[in-house]
Enzyme design. Structure first.
Site, PDB file in Angstrom:
ATOM      1  N   HIS A 167       0.825  -1.323  -0.075  1.00 43.77           N
ATOM      2  CA  HIS A 167      -0.110   0.048   0.077  1.00 43.77           C
ATOM      3  C   HIS A 167       0.916   1.244  -0.019  1.00 43.77           C
ATOM      4  CE1 HIS A 167      -3.939  -1.918   0.590  1.00 43.77           C
ATOM      5  NE2 HIS A 167      -3.321  -2.894   1.028  1.00 43.77           N
ATOM      6  N   ASP A 188       3.784   9.202  -1.271  1.00 42.14           N
ATOM      7  CA  ASP A 188       2.569   8.772  -0.903  1.00 42.14           C
ATOM      8  C   ASP A 188       2.374   7.445  -1.882  1.00 42.14           C
ATOM      9  OD1 ASP A 188       0.233   8.100   0.715  1.00 42.14           O
ATOM     10  OD2 ASP A 188      -0.371  10.348   0.885  1.00 42.14           O
TER      11      ASP A 188
HETATM   12  P1  ADQ Z   1      -2.854   6.266   4.393  1.00 41.92           P
HETATM   13  O1  ADQ Z   1      -1.444   6.693   4.787  1.00 41.92           O
HETATM   14  O2  ADQ Z   1      -3.705   6.212   5.580  1.00 41.92           O
HETATM   15  O3  ADQ Z   1      -3.070   4.781   3.776  1.00 41.92           O
HETATM   16  P2  ADQ Z   1      -4.838   7.815   2.571  1.00 41.92           P
HETATM   17  O4  ADQ Z   1      -4.808   6.952   1.421  1.00 41.92           O
HETATM   18  O5  ADQ Z   1      -4.756   9.369   2.532  1.00 41.92           O
HETATM   19  O6  ADQ Z   1      -3.501   7.360   3.493  1.00 41.92           O
HETATM   20  O7  ADQ Z   1      -6.042   7.655   3.645  1.00 41.92           O
HETATM   21  C1  ADQ Z   1      -6.626   6.420   3.971  1.00 41.92           C
HETATM   22  C2  ADQ Z   1      -8.180   6.672   4.448  1.00 41.92           C
HETATM   23  O8  ADQ Z   1      -7.859   7.437   5.639  1.00 41.92           O
HETATM   24  C3  ADQ Z   1      -8.829   7.700   3.560  1.00 41.92           C
HETATM   25  O9  ADQ Z   1     -10.112   6.965   3.447  1.00 41.92           O
HETATM   26  C4  ADQ Z   1      -9.199   9.092   4.149  1.00 41.92           C
HETATM   27  O10 ADQ Z   1     -10.254   9.560   3.971  1.00 41.92           O
HETATM   28  C5  ADQ Z   1      -8.920   8.600   5.543  1.00 41.92           C
HETATM   29  N1  ADQ Z   1      -8.421   9.840   6.177  1.00 41.92           N
HETATM   30  C6  ADQ Z   1      -7.273  10.100   6.215  1.00 41.92           C
HETATM   31  N2  ADQ Z   1      -7.148  11.274   6.826  1.00 41.92           N
HETATM   32  C7  ADQ Z   1      -8.279  11.467   7.638  1.00 41.92           C
HETATM   33  C8  ADQ Z   1      -8.729  12.405   8.642  1.00 41.92           C
HETATM   34  N3  ADQ Z   1      -7.794  13.615   8.962  1.00 41.92           N
HETATM   35  N4  ADQ Z   1      -9.864  12.200   9.033  1.00 41.92           N
HETATM   36  C9  ADQ Z   1     -10.532  11.309   8.613  1.00 41.92           C
HETATM   37  N5  ADQ Z   1     -10.293  10.485   7.738  1.00 41.92           N
HETATM   38  C10 ADQ Z   1      -9.169  10.534   7.186  1.00 41.92           C
HETATM   39  C11 ADQ Z   1      -1.849   4.027   3.128  1.00 41.92           C
HETATM   40  C12 ADQ Z   1      -1.107   4.516   2.162  1.00 41.92           C
HETATM   41  C13 ADQ Z   1      -1.695   5.379   0.995  1.00 41.92           C
HETATM   42  C14 ADQ Z   1      -2.812   4.376   0.445  1.00 41.92           C
HETATM   43  C15 ADQ Z   1      -3.790   3.795   1.341  1.00 41.92           C
HETATM   44  C16 ADQ Z   1      -4.617   2.867   0.625  1.00 41.92           C
HETATM   45  O11 ADQ Z   1      -0.170   5.222   2.881  1.00 41.92           O
HETATM   46  O12 ADQ Z   1      -0.791   5.731   0.201  1.00 41.92           O
HETATM   47  O13 ADQ Z   1      -3.700   5.197  -0.483  1.00 41.92           O
HETATM   48  O14 ADQ Z   1      -2.991   3.107   2.467  1.00 41.92           O
HETATM   49  O15 ADQ Z   1      -3.984   1.865  -0.002  1.00 41.92           O
END
Ligand code: ADQ
Length: 500
Positions: free
Chosen positions: A180, A388
């Protein structure tokens, strides 16, 4: 632990006492998902659970992972709970192992290194030992549940050596791994202690999936340049006699479901209140976990640059930044919070007026529905990570927009999403001037251009949704050729001969 209404059956299984084979449905093989965290019965579904929804639909499956409990002395029990066609199987990790495996090697060493932050990586031998031990324990505890025809899908950097541990226990099933997070360039990967164990784990998979073409290329270049790998005519890579296919499967979302969330009547009032509070000013939105990979201090710098370069915008727009604290146990995160609060305080101190604050910073978690509603009313979103894997916030922002009057996505070129969302304004987050220019452009962009850019992005969301992601990965895994196993057998024979 699991939901209180769940029927939890404690059971310890030995290698010989195999659980009953699941009945295949719809001709599809049973799927065994292995991840650090397992969805809880009593909470809202997390990111991975949402993404896996379609993969689990109409098929028998087993989802194995950590229980969320880390007592001082952990037993090797596996607790199972049946929910629909999925059996959830969880196990404890001892407090010391959790600290070394999760907070230590996974999040203090691998996470920063894979996000190109070797300067933040901290390595200790005992962290790695705990990481290796937990992967061995996972293999030992899940192996008795695996049936010969199961497809195995391992997720993420916590469990990179797991496939090798499963192979060592005689598991010959098709195994897929999905990363991921980014896979770093060969020069960075080369600096990671025990990199050979990591490559061995990936090479023991039939299929390794990445978020972007860039990550896949980094992996293949590393393996071929530093791990005796070579490309075969069929596109697979041979690594020490094992054949592994690697490919990019950019993770998608269920855009329609997210749009519905943004429009839900329960949150409409919250969105209206936000708009009223903005009093005609444009809302710029940032939604991130508080992580140094997300480019938050750089974003604040860009806002400062914006108001310096474009003084006419002072008082005309406001950044709402939601960034709840994550991984509180890792010191780099505490430092980040301090740095960020100082930077926000500085900008607010310099530019605020009696009735306007440039940046509203929310360090508490906001429910998903409210995030969706905020996205709907924001004129632009700043998704500006330094690195990311994908970044789902970028996709969710697009999904939440009003098709007739959409907002503008400002997106870092270092997010995996930038390979797909070509309708975004793509920027280099290390350049505050460039970021500020993109913001000023977005704030005055014509409706026609916004609609055109939105449509381009929305098309990708529809074509590459979460269902496409899981089904394309699984169908490639399912069709992994039997040659893979033949090569492994030859390798095993060679090993025996060498030993003789
Ligand atoms: P994350 O690093 O957590 O995930 P991201 O893909 O941006 O990053 O977010 C995952 C989920 O968390 C999204 O559904 C988002 O809406 C939610 N989220 C993030 N910040 C939030 C906040 N402040 N409040 C509420 N909800 C929030 C990891 C990898 C990413 C990859 C995902 C999925 O780092 O690059 O996209 O896994 O594979």
């Amino acid at each position: 632990m699991m939901g209180s209404d769940a029927q939890t059956t404690p059971e310890t299984r030995s290698q010989t006492e195999r659980p009953e084979a699941a009945i295949f449905s719809g001709g599809s093989r049973r799927l065994v998902v292995i991840s650090n965290r397992v969805p809880r019965g009593d909470g809202p579904p997390g990111g991975l659970a949402v993404a896996m929804k379609d993969a689990l639909k109409n098929r028998d499956s087993l989802w194995f992972g950590w229980s969320g409990e880390s007592p001082p002395e952990a037993s090797d029990d596996v607790l199972t709970e049946q929910r629909g066609q999925t059996t959830f199987a969880v196990t404890d990790i001892s407090a010391d192992d959790y600290a070394g495996y999760y907070e230590g090697f996974a999040n203090r060493m691998l996470w920063p290194a894979f996000h190109y932050r070797l300067d933040l990586s901290r390595y200790t031998e005992s962290d790695f030992e705990a990481y290796a031990r937990v992967n061995e324990q996972f293999a030992e505890r899940v192996a008795p549940f695996i049936e010969p025809d199961d497809l195995i899908w391992i997720h993420d950097y916590h469990l990179i050596p797991l496939a090798a541990e499963l192979r060592a226990r005689g598991v010959s099933n098709r195994i897929g791994f999905f990363s991921h997070i980014p896979f770093p360039s060969p020069e960075i990967f080369h600096a990671i202690p025990h990199k050979d164990r990591l490559i061995e784990g990936l090479a023991c998979c039939n299929l390794v999936g990445f978020q972007s073409a860039r990550d896949r290329s980094n992996f293949e270049r590393y393996v071929c340049a530093h791990a005796h790998g070579f490309w075969r005519a069929d596109g697979r890579i041979s690594v020490d006699g094992r054949l592994v296919r690697s490919k990019a499967y950019p993770i998608g979302i269920d855009a329609e479901d997210f749009r519905q969330k943004a429009l839900a009547p329960e949150v409409a009032e919250k969105a209206d209140a936000l708009v009223r509070a903005a009093a005609g000013r444009k809302i710029m939105l940032g939604v991130d976990r508080m992580d140094y990979s997300k480019g938050l201090p750089e974003r604040v710098d860009a806002i400062e640059t914006l108001f310096r370069r474009y003084p006419e915008l002072v008082g005309q727009c406001q950044l709402i930044q939601v960034a709840p604290v994550s991984r509180g146990g890792v010191e780099a995160y505490a430092n980040l919070r301090e740095r960020l609060e100082t930077a926000v305080g500085h900008v607010n101190g310099e530019f605020s007026t009696i009735d306007w604050t440039p940046i509203r910073f929310v360090a508490n978690a906001v429910p998903r529905e409210e995030v969706a509603a905020m996205m709907r009313v924001a004129s632009l979103a700043l998704v500006t990570p330094l690195r990311d894997g994908m970044n789902l916030v970028a996709k969710e922002y697009v999904a939440a927009q009003d098709p007739d009057d959409p907002g503008v996505l400002i997106l870092s070129e270092f997010a995996g999403a930038a390979e797909q969302l070509t309708g975004a304004l793509v920027i280099n987050p290390h350049n505050p001037e460039e970021q500020a220019r993109a913001i000023s452009k977005a704030l005055v962009m014509s409706r026609d251009e916004r609609v055109e850019r939105y449509r381009e992005n929305r098309k990708v969301l529809a074509e590459r949704d979460s269902s496409w992601w899981s089904s394309s990965f699984l169908s490639d895994l399912e069709s992994a050729s039997v040659d893979d196993f033949a090569a492994e057998l030859l390798d095993a024979v060679d090993t025996v001969r060498t030993a003789e």
